[in-house]
Design a protein around this motif. Structure first.
Motif, PDB file in Angstrom:
ATOM      1  N   UNK A 188      50.463   2.157  27.993  1.00 17.12           N
ATOM      2  CA  UNK A 188      50.016   1.232  26.957  1.00 17.12           C
ATOM      3  C   UNK A 188      49.423   2.031  25.812  1.00 17.12           C
ATOM      4  N   UNK A 189      49.601   1.552  24.603  1.00 23.20           N
ATOM      5  CA  UNK A 189      48.972   2.173  23.446  1.00 23.20           C
ATOM      6  C   UNK A 189      47.936   1.193  22.926  1.00 23.20           C
ATOM      7  N   UNK A 190      46.680   1.648  22.905  1.00 28.97           N
ATOM      8  CA  UNK A 190      45.571   0.809  22.433  1.00 28.97           C
ATOM      9  C   UNK A 190      44.977   1.420  21.179  1.00 28.97           C
ATOM     10  N   UNK A 191      44.543   0.547  20.294  1.00 29.33           N
ATOM     11  CA  UNK A 191      43.929   0.984  19.047  1.00 29.33           C
ATOM     12  C   UNK A 191      42.418   0.826  19.153  1.00 29.33           C
ATOM     13  N   UNK A 192      41.669   1.867  18.766  1.00 26.78           N
ATOM     14  CA  UNK A 192      40.209   1.779  18.814  1.00 26.78           C
ATOM     15  C   UNK A 192      39.666   1.147  17.533  1.00 26.78           C
ATOM     16  N   UNK A 193      38.337   1.041  17.437  1.00 31.04           N
ATOM     17  CA  UNK A 193      37.694   0.393  16.294  1.00 31.04           C
ATOM     18  C   UNK A 193      37.989   1.100  14.982  1.00 31.04           C
ATOM     19  N   UNK A 194      38.325   2.383  15.050  1.00 35.61           N
ATOM     20  CA  UNK A 194      38.594   3.170  13.842  1.00 35.61           C
ATOM     21  C   UNK A 194      40.075   3.186  13.480  1.00 35.61           C
ATOM     22  N   UNK A 195      40.880   2.435  14.225  1.00 37.36           N
ATOM     23  CA  UNK A 195      42.307   2.340  13.927  1.00 37.36           C
ATOM     24  C   UNK A 195      43.165   3.444  14.538  1.00 37.36           C
ATOM     25  N   UNK A 196      42.566   4.291  15.343  1.00 37.45           N
ATOM     26  CA  UNK A 196      43.327   5.364  15.976  1.00 37.45           C
ATOM     27  C   UNK A 196      43.953   4.857  17.265  1.00 37.45           C
ATOM     28  N   UNK A 197      45.194   5.263  17.513  1.00 38.30           N
ATOM     29  CA  UNK A 197      45.904   4.844  18.719  1.00 38.30           C
ATOM     30  C   UNK A 197      45.705   5.856  19.836  1.00 38.30           C
ATOM     31  N   UNK A 198      45.584   5.327  21.064  1.00 37.25           N
ATOM     32  CA  UNK A 198      45.403   6.149  22.248  1.00 37.25           C
ATOM     33  C   UNK A 198      46.346   5.633  23.322  1.00 37.25           C
ATOM     34  N   UNK A 199      46.979   6.550  24.038  1.00 39.54           N
ATOM     35  CA  UNK A 199      47.918   6.169  25.085  1.00 39.54           C
ATOM     36  C   UNK A 199      47.218   6.172  26.447  1.00 39.54           C
ATOM     37  N   UNK A 200      47.409   5.088  27.193  1.00 40.11           N
ATOM     38  CA  UNK A 200      46.799   4.918  28.500  1.00 40.11           C
ATOM     39  C   UNK A 200      47.864   4.604  29.534  1.00 40.11           C
ATOM     40  N   UNK A 201      47.556   4.933  30.775  1.00 38.69           N
ATOM     41  CA  UNK A 201      48.389   4.546  31.911  1.00 38.69           C
ATOM     42  C   UNK A 201      47.634   3.482  32.688  1.00 38.69           C
ATOM     43  N   UNK A 202      48.347   2.415  33.052  1.00 41.58           N
ATOM     44  CA  UNK A 202      47.745   1.367  33.871  1.00 41.58           C
ATOM     45  C   UNK A 202      47.688   1.858  35.307  1.00 41.58           C
ATOM     46  N   UNK A 203      46.485   1.976  35.841  1.00 45.85           N
ATOM     47  CA  UNK A 203      46.269   2.477  37.194  1.00 45.85           C
ATOM     48  C   UNK A 203      46.257   1.327  38.200  1.00 45.85           C
ATOM     49  N   UNK A 204      45.586   0.232  37.860  1.00 44.65           N
ATOM     50  CA  UNK A 204      45.411  -0.854  38.831  1.00 44.65           C
ATOM     51  C   UNK A 204      45.101  -2.150  38.109  1.00 44.65           C
ATOM     52  N   UNK A 205      45.595  -3.260  38.667  1.00 48.35           N
ATOM     53  CA  UNK A 205      45.209  -4.610  38.258  1.00 48.35           C
ATOM     54  C   UNK A 205      44.575  -5.264  39.470  1.00 48.35           C
ATOM     55  N   UNK A 206      43.496  -6.018  39.265  1.00 47.45           N
ATOM     56  CA  UNK A 206      42.859  -6.702  40.379  1.00 47.45           C
ATOM     57  C   UNK A 206      42.041  -7.884  39.867  1.00 47.45           C
ATOM     58  N   UNK A 207      41.702  -8.770  40.783  1.00 44.70           N
ATOM     59  CA  UNK A 207      40.924  -9.965  40.453  1.00 44.70           C
ATOM     60  C   UNK A 207      39.558  -9.903  41.120  1.00 44.70           C
ATOM     61  N   UNK A 208      38.553 -10.400  40.410  1.00 49.09           N
ATOM     62  CA  UNK A 208      37.216 -10.596  40.945  1.00 49.09           C
ATOM     63  C   UNK A 208      36.748 -11.948  40.394  1.00 49.09           C
ATOM     64  N   UNK A 209      36.370 -12.858  41.286  1.00 47.52           N
ATOM     65  CA  UNK A 209      35.871 -14.174  40.870  1.00 47.52           C
ATOM     66  C   UNK A 209      36.824 -14.874  39.895  1.00 47.52           C
ATOM     67  N   UNK A 210      38.112 -14.883  40.210  1.00 46.57           N
ATOM     68  CA  UNK A 210      39.138 -15.556  39.400  1.00 46.57           C
ATOM     69  C   UNK A 210      39.350 -14.961  38.011  1.00 46.57           C
ATOM     70  N   UNK A 211      38.823 -13.781  37.740  1.00 48.25           N
ATOM     71  CA  UNK A 211      39.060 -13.089  36.480  1.00 48.25           C
ATOM     72  C   UNK A 211      39.884 -11.837  36.775  1.00 48.25           C
ATOM     73  N   UNK A 212      40.768 -11.486  35.834  1.00 51.51           N
ATOM     74  CA  UNK A 212      41.640 -10.331  36.031  1.00 51.51           C
ATOM     75  C   UNK A 212      41.084  -9.122  35.282  1.00 51.51           C
TER      76      UNK A 212
END
Length: 84
Positions: free
Chosen positions: A11-35
């Motif tokens: 995934x490519x996410x943009x920070x508050x300063x407009x710079x893009x950073x590339x991330x890898x999704x490690x895990x998805x999980x739920x806690x109390x019905x929130x993802x």
């Protein structure tokens, strides 16, 4: 609510300063019905946990967990998963 993202996707996410950073999704999980998602910036060992939310218009986005009690529950749940 559930993202269609698969683990190990980049995934490519943009920070508050407009710079893009590339991330890898490690895990998805739920806690109390929130993802939640655990991301790791490419080239870095640090992992970051975000809450996956959908607004009233159906737009999906990631947000920081600001509530300390919620943060504690989420971190505990993730650590428990990692030790299993």
């Amino acid at each position: 609510m559930s993202s269609d993202w698969e683990e190990d996707v980049c995934l490519v996410l943009e920070d508050e300063e407009g710079q893009e950073h590339e991330f890898t999704l490690i895990k998805k999980f739920f806690v109390d019905d929130a993802e939640y998602v655990v991301l790791q910036q490419v080239g870095d060992d640090e992992q970051i946990i975000f809450k996956f939310v959908r607004d009233e218009d159906g737009e999906e986005f990631l947000c920081e967990i600001e509530d300390e009690e919620e943060w504690g529950r989420v971190v505990d749940a993730y650590q428990e998963m990692e030790f299993e």
